[in-house]
Design an enzyme around this catalytic site. Structure first.
Site, PDB file in Angstrom:
ATOM      1  N   GLU A   1      39.435  15.237  36.461  1.00 21.10           N
ATOM      2  CA  GLU A   1      39.880  15.766  36.373  1.00 21.10           C
ATOM      3  C   GLU A   1      39.173  17.316  36.156  1.00 21.10           C
ATOM      4  O   GLU A   1      39.131  16.960  35.042  1.00 21.10           O
ATOM      5  CB  GLU A   1      41.732  16.185  35.851  1.00 21.10           C
ATOM      6  CG  GLU A   1      42.329  14.280  37.388  1.00 21.10           C
ATOM      7  CD  GLU A   1      42.616  14.728  39.175  1.00 21.10           C
ATOM      8  OE1 GLU A   1      42.222  16.045  39.022  1.00 21.10           O
ATOM      9  OE2 GLU A   1      43.643  14.075  39.388  1.00 21.10           O
TER      10      GLU A   1
ATOM     11  N   HIS B   1      36.897  16.752  41.792  1.00 18.63           N
ATOM     12  CA  HIS B   1      36.711  15.465  40.650  1.00 18.63           C
ATOM     13  C   HIS B   1      35.879  14.225  40.800  1.00 18.63           C
ATOM     14  O   HIS B   1      36.151  14.695  42.060  1.00 18.63           O
ATOM     15  CB  HIS B   1      38.608  14.967  40.562  1.00 18.63           C
ATOM     16  CG  HIS B   1      39.087  14.619  41.412  1.00 18.63           C
ATOM     17  ND1 HIS B   1      40.505  14.846  41.620  1.00 18.63           N
ATOM     18  CD2 HIS B   1      38.422  13.878  42.758  1.00 18.63           C
ATOM     19  CE1 HIS B   1      40.694  14.143  42.424  1.00 18.63           C
ATOM     20  NE2 HIS B   1      39.731  13.637  43.454  1.00 18.63           N
TER      21      HIS B   1
ATOM     22  N   ASN C   1      39.641  19.516  44.476  1.00 21.76           N
ATOM     23  CA  ASN C   1      39.302  20.263  43.273  1.00 21.76           C
ATOM     24  C   ASN C   1      37.869  19.642  42.121  1.00 21.76           C
ATOM     25  O   ASN C   1      37.569  20.465  41.685  1.00 21.76           O
ATOM     26  CB  ASN C   1      40.168  20.179  42.392  1.00 21.76           C
ATOM     27  CG  ASN C   1      40.828  18.865  42.108  1.00 21.76           C
ATOM     28  OD1 ASN C   1      39.738  17.925  42.305  1.00 21.76           O
ATOM     29  ND2 ASN C   1      42.101  18.464  41.703  1.00 21.76           N
TER      30      ASN C   1
ATOM     31  N   ASP D   1      37.690   3.232  39.644  1.00 22.46           N
ATOM     32  CA  ASP D   1      38.849   3.643  38.790  1.00 22.46           C
ATOM     33  C   ASP D   1      40.143   3.072  39.531  1.00 22.46           C
ATOM     34  O   ASP D   1      39.630   2.629  40.614  1.00 22.46           O
ATOM     35  CB  ASP D   1      38.794   5.247  39.191  1.00 22.46           C
ATOM     36  CG  ASP D   1      38.968   5.843  40.534  1.00 22.46           C
ATOM     37  OD1 ASP D   1      38.770   5.177  41.614  1.00 22.46           O
ATOM     38  OD2 ASP D   1      39.090   7.253  40.766  1.00 22.46           O
TER      39      ASP D   1
END
Ligand code: PGA
Length: 244
Positions: free
Chosen positions: A143, A138, A136, A67
């Site tokens: 996400e 991801h 979280n 990314d």
């Protein structure tokens, strides 16, 4: 999932670097998928050490990073390209033309995502994809939410993720770009083999849900349960909610 447990973060980095090094020696033209983040820093340092001390060569390898932020130059200290140069690429012999990155400055971001997917396919696909995991759940910039994108795409970042990345932006989360380009979960699951690395107690809960929980877009890492060749490298604190 093949879970590999180590006492400390240092031992995780050493074992993971050895695992990558043996894959590179076995297949010098390997196509690697690479993550950024605090977790892989020690592993990249170990790979640079193996380059110096054992002559480990990446001369025929190719890499694709997961990314990149939208709207900042590769020379910006907050860009993932800059991170990779500093932590890995400067210290190994990977030819620059075999380093593949999403271009967050591309004028047409959709076309840029399509180009990346084509380049991965043209390289014969990713042989070994390394992954970190967000607290979280991801993976890359996939996400948690109502839905996930399969292919490389343009993603809005969650506030927590922007806070996690603030250090390279003067400590100010509002300076972190609001968008990024990321491989999709489908892109990631197409890799022949996956290795996820997590260290520290902060990751214990998402690791437990990734390994034991239902497959859900609320925890993108849970999709790794559907891949047939996943290794998970953990230190004790990250594994503290698993009974292994
Ligand atoms: P970290 O990031 O290694 O800095 O915890 C992992 C991630 O967000 O993917």
């Amino acid at each position: 999932m093949n879970i590999r447990l180590f006492q400390t973060e240092e031992l995780v980095a050493r074992a993971l670097a050895d695992r990558v090094a043996s894959a590179v020696r076995q297949r010098p033209s390997i196509v690697l998928g690479l993550p950024t983040g605090r977790t892989p820093i020690a592993t990249y340092a170990e790979l640079r050490r193996l380059r110096v001390e054992q002559g480990l060569s990446f001369a025929r390898a190719s890499t694709f990073n997961l990314d990149e932020f939208v709207g900042i130059e590769p020379t910006h200290p907050g860009s993932f390209r800059y991170f990779m140069e500093r932590h890995l690429f400067e210290g190994i012999d990977l030819p620059p033309e075999r380093i593949h990155f999403l271009d967050g400055m591309a004028p047409d971001l959709d076309a840029e995502c399509e180009r990346y997917e084509r380049n991965i396919a043209n390289a014969g696909g990713i042989d070994l994809q390394l992954l970190g995991i967000g607290a979280n759940g991801h993976i890359g910039f996939n996400e948690p939410g109502e839905e996930l994108m399969a292919n490389t795409h343009h993603a809005a970042l969650h506030d927590g993720t922007r806070r996690d990345n603030a250090a390279q932006f003067g400590g100010d989360p509002t300076q972190v770009p609001q968008e990024a380009l990321s491989m999709g979960m489908g892109t990631i699951l197409k890799a022949a083999a996956l290795i996820l690395v997590a260290t520290g107690e902060r990751k214990a809960r998402c690791v437990e849900r990734m390994v034991r929980g239902p497959v859900t877009t609320r925890l993108p890492a849970s999709f790794l349960q559907m891949h047939r060749a996943v290794e998970v490298f953990l230190d004790r604190p990250a594994a503290s909610l698993l009974s292994v």
